[in-house]
Design an enzyme around this catalytic site. Sequence first.
Site, PDB file in Angstrom:
ATOM      1  N   GLY A  70       0.844  -1.200   0.000  1.00 28.88           N
ATOM      2  CA  GLY A  70       0.000   0.000   0.000  1.00 28.88           C
ATOM      3  C   GLY A  70       0.871   1.238   0.000  1.00 28.88           C
ATOM      4  O   GLY A  70       1.894   1.275   0.675  1.00 28.88           O
ATOM      5  N   ARG A 108       0.426  -4.843  -4.570  1.00 28.70           N
ATOM      6  CA  ARG A 108       0.643  -5.847  -3.529  1.00 28.70           C
ATOM      7  C   ARG A 108       1.016  -7.171  -4.214  1.00 28.70           C
ATOM      8  O   ARG A 108       0.287  -7.648  -5.076  1.00 28.70           O
ATOM      9  CB  ARG A 108      -0.615  -6.021  -2.685  1.00 28.70           C
ATOM     10  CG  ARG A 108      -0.964  -4.790  -1.858  1.00 28.70           C
ATOM     11  CD  ARG A 108      -1.968  -5.123  -0.779  1.00 28.70           C
ATOM     12  NE  ARG A 108      -2.503  -3.936  -0.122  1.00 28.70           N
ATOM     13  CZ  ARG A 108      -1.924  -3.326   0.913  1.00 28.70           C
ATOM     14  NH1 ARG A 108      -0.793  -3.780   1.394  1.00 28.70           N
ATOM     15  NH2 ARG A 108      -2.481  -2.257   1.464  1.00 28.70           N
ATOM     16  N   GLY A 110       6.362  -2.185   3.573  1.00 31.64           N
ATOM     17  CA  GLY A 110       5.935  -2.534   4.923  1.00 31.64           C
ATOM     18  C   GLY A 110       6.211  -3.992   5.240  1.00 31.64           C
ATOM     19  O   GLY A 110       7.175  -4.586   4.714  1.00 31.64           O
ATOM     20  N   ASN A 111       5.323  -4.582   6.032  1.00 35.10           N
ATOM     21  CA  ASN A 111       5.564  -5.938   6.526  1.00 35.10           C
ATOM     22  C   ASN A 111       5.723  -7.005   5.451  1.00 35.10           C
ATOM     23  O   ASN A 111       6.693  -7.752   5.440  1.00 35.10           O
ATOM     24  CB  ASN A 111       4.427  -6.336   7.465  1.00 35.10           C
ATOM     25  CG  ASN A 111       4.718  -5.846   8.863  1.00 35.10           C
ATOM     26  OD1 ASN A 111       5.827  -5.996   9.343  1.00 35.10           O
ATOM     27  ND2 ASN A 111       3.744  -5.230   9.501  1.00 35.10           N
ATOM     28  N   THR A 131       6.245  -6.679   2.268  1.00 39.22           N
ATOM     29  CA  THR A 131       7.387  -6.319   1.405  1.00 39.22           C
ATOM     30  C   THR A 131       8.702  -6.794   2.012  1.00 39.22           C
ATOM     31  O   THR A 131       9.599  -7.264   1.300  1.00 39.22           O
ATOM     32  CB  THR A 131       7.416  -4.787   1.229  1.00 39.22           C
ATOM     33  OG1 THR A 131       6.188  -4.386   0.648  1.00 39.22           O
ATOM     34  CG2 THR A 131       8.581  -4.338   0.373  1.00 39.22           C
ATOM     35  N   ASP A 190       0.696   2.396   9.114  1.00 39.52           N
ATOM     36  CA  ASP A 190       0.322   1.624  10.304  1.00 39.52           C
ATOM     37  C   ASP A 190       1.383   1.664  11.414  1.00 39.52           C
ATOM     38  O   ASP A 190       1.099   1.296  12.548  1.00 39.52           O
ATOM     39  CB  ASP A 190       0.075   0.154   9.927  1.00 39.52           C
ATOM     40  CG  ASP A 190      -1.140  -0.011   9.036  1.00 39.52           C
ATOM     41  OD1 ASP A 190      -1.991   0.899   9.032  1.00 39.52           O
ATOM     42  OD2 ASP A 190      -1.234  -1.036   8.332  1.00 39.52           O
ATOM     43  N   MET A 239      -7.734   3.680   9.861  1.00 40.74           N
ATOM     44  CA  MET A 239      -7.073   2.498   9.279  1.00 40.74           C
ATOM     45  C   MET A 239      -6.218   1.768  10.313  1.00 40.74           C
ATOM     46  O   MET A 239      -5.752   2.364  11.283  1.00 40.74           O
ATOM     47  CB  MET A 239      -6.239   2.883   8.065  1.00 40.74           C
ATOM     48  CG  MET A 239      -7.033   2.880   6.770  1.00 40.74           C
ATOM     49  SD  MET A 239      -5.975   3.075   5.338  1.00 40.74           S
ATOM     50  CE  MET A 239      -7.138   2.638   4.043  1.00 40.74           C
ATOM     51  N   GLY A 240      -5.982   0.499  10.056  1.00 40.85           N
ATOM     52  CA  GLY A 240      -5.186  -0.341  10.953  1.00 40.85           C
ATOM     53  C   GLY A 240      -5.939  -1.626  11.244  1.00 40.85           C
ATOM     54  O   GLY A 240      -6.759  -1.670  12.155  1.00 40.85           O
ATOM     55  N   ARG A 300      -4.011   7.781   3.550  1.00 41.83           N
ATOM     56  CA  ARG A 300      -2.743   7.440   2.871  1.00 41.83           C
ATOM     57  C   ARG A 300      -2.389   8.450   1.785  1.00 41.83           C
ATOM     58  O   ARG A 300      -1.383   8.296   1.103  1.00 41.83           O
ATOM     59  CB  ARG A 300      -2.884   6.072   2.213  1.00 41.83           C
ATOM     60  CG  ARG A 300      -2.632   4.971   3.151  1.00 41.83           C
ATOM     61  CD  ARG A 300      -2.446   3.611   2.610  1.00 41.83           C
ATOM     62  NE  ARG A 300      -2.682   3.319   1.251  1.00 41.83           N
ATOM     63  CZ  ARG A 300      -3.167   2.145   0.828  1.00 41.83           C
ATOM     64  NH1 ARG A 300      -3.501   1.234   1.700  1.00 41.83           N
ATOM     65  NH2 ARG A 300      -3.307   1.893  -0.436  1.00 41.83           N
TER      66      ARG A 300
HETATM   67  O1  F6P Z   1      -0.919  -0.037   3.904  1.00 47.90           O
HETATM   68  C1  F6P Z   1      -1.552  -0.190   5.106  1.00 47.90           C
HETATM   69  C2  F6P Z   1      -3.047  -0.028   4.964  1.00 47.90           C
HETATM   70  O2  F6P Z   1      -3.382   1.297   4.618  1.00 47.90           O
HETATM   71  C3  F6P Z   1      -3.808  -0.450   6.205  1.00 47.90           C
HETATM   72  O3  F6P Z   1      -3.873   0.537   7.186  1.00 47.90           O
HETATM   73  C4  F6P Z   1      -5.144  -0.796   5.626  1.00 47.90           C
HETATM   74  O4  F6P Z   1      -5.809  -1.699   6.471  1.00 47.90           O
HETATM   75  C5  F6P Z   1      -4.787  -1.420   4.309  1.00 47.90           C
HETATM   76  O5  F6P Z   1      -3.529  -0.898   3.953  1.00 47.90           O
HETATM   77  C6  F6P Z   1      -5.769  -1.168   3.209  1.00 47.90           C
HETATM   78  O6  F6P Z   1      -5.356  -1.887   2.105  1.00 47.90           O
HETATM   79  P1  F6P Z   1      -5.839  -1.619   0.607  1.00 47.90           P
HETATM   80  O7  F6P Z   1      -5.260  -0.314   0.179  1.00 47.90           O
HETATM   81  O8  F6P Z   1      -5.286  -2.754  -0.164  1.00 47.90           O
HETATM   82  O9  F6P Z   1      -7.328  -1.561   0.646  1.00 47.90           O
END
Ligand code: F6P
Length: 357
Positions: free
Chosen positions: A11, A74, A111-112, A114, A136, A178-179, A284
């Site tokens: 993300g 992703r 992030g994680n 990745t 996050d 988010m989180g 974001r």
């Molecule tokens: O990248 C982290 C994040 O923004 C999280 O906080 C959130 O739950 C998730 O990605 C949302 O993912 P996507 O953008 O794939 O809907």
Amino acid sequence: MKRIGLLTSGGDCQALNAAMRGVVKCLSASGAKVEIYGFIDGYKGLIYGDFRMLTGKDFSGILTVGGTILGTSRTPFKTIHLPDENGLNKVEAMKQNYHKLRLDCLVILGGNGTHKTANLLSKEGLNIITLPKTIDNDLWGTDMTFGFQSAVDIATNAIDCIHTTAASHGRIFIVEVMGHKVGYLALNAGMASGADIILIPEIPYDINKVIKAIEKRHVRGNAFTILAVAEGAISKEDAALSKKEYKKLKKASPYPSISYEIADQIKKKGGFDVRVTVPGHTQRGGSPCPYDRVFASRLGSEAGRLILGKKFGFMVGYKNREIVKVPLENVAGKIKMVSPKASIVKEAKMLGICFGD
Ligand code: F6P
């Protein structure tokens, strides 16, 4: 001549561009001759050899620009060892493209998820340096990730806006932050905006305690209540379920997200009218805040220094107010969560904030 690959994966978040600019600026300020290979849309670009050559000009004027100039996607680690729809071995393809381009290093921002793939590539012999991005703030090995502070600002602003309308109407409002797995964002934005109740995944809530907190405010003459609820907030009952049972329950849920379920319960059990606001991906988006611009630039320049010193296999992180390098194997596969015993949680409770526990 140094040949450096760059990619952003997972993300997006604010300050990805600022971090890449930091890497490139540091390298060019050192006088080193560099060729920059920018892979498009994260690991996908590395798998399929989709890249573009970048020059200093590409990094000019992007310090303040949100998103990523390279695009992102992703690429789940759990399927990285599975062949693609045409039978391509993705890990081998990434290695081959790295070697074909004779890269000296690949800088990966993510992030994680990745970091699991980055660690794998490092173990496969590629020279990897990573930078910690995510709103996050849940990456192991660093006290802070870039993107987090910008997202805290946006979520705080959203709750601030709700505060005035909630107070005017004497309403109960839930703002869903988010989180999914961790609650740093909800905790910090909630505290920054004076939320009365904060629900995070790490502290399962009891809905009766949440309603009690609202009633207590009412008795004291506060007609409105603000709840900052993380996407992944979980009730005590649900937390007691197995992962499989919980997934099944969520799949069958009639609610679009946890906030709507909580709102419904507060309405039915407490008799209060509740509104839900979900700022979602705005958290974001947009320009990085000044903190993130500075922080990402610092991380980027340290990554440049590591490249010049040929020190690979590290994430550049931040510990005890210092920029540090953390071995990738110490980061990959772990997650940093809010400890229910953390001092910030204790302090929030002393301020009267209810966590529903
Ligand atoms: O990248 C982290 C994040 O923004 C999280 O906080 C959130 O739950 C998730 O990605 C949302 O993912 P996507 O953008 O794939 O809907």
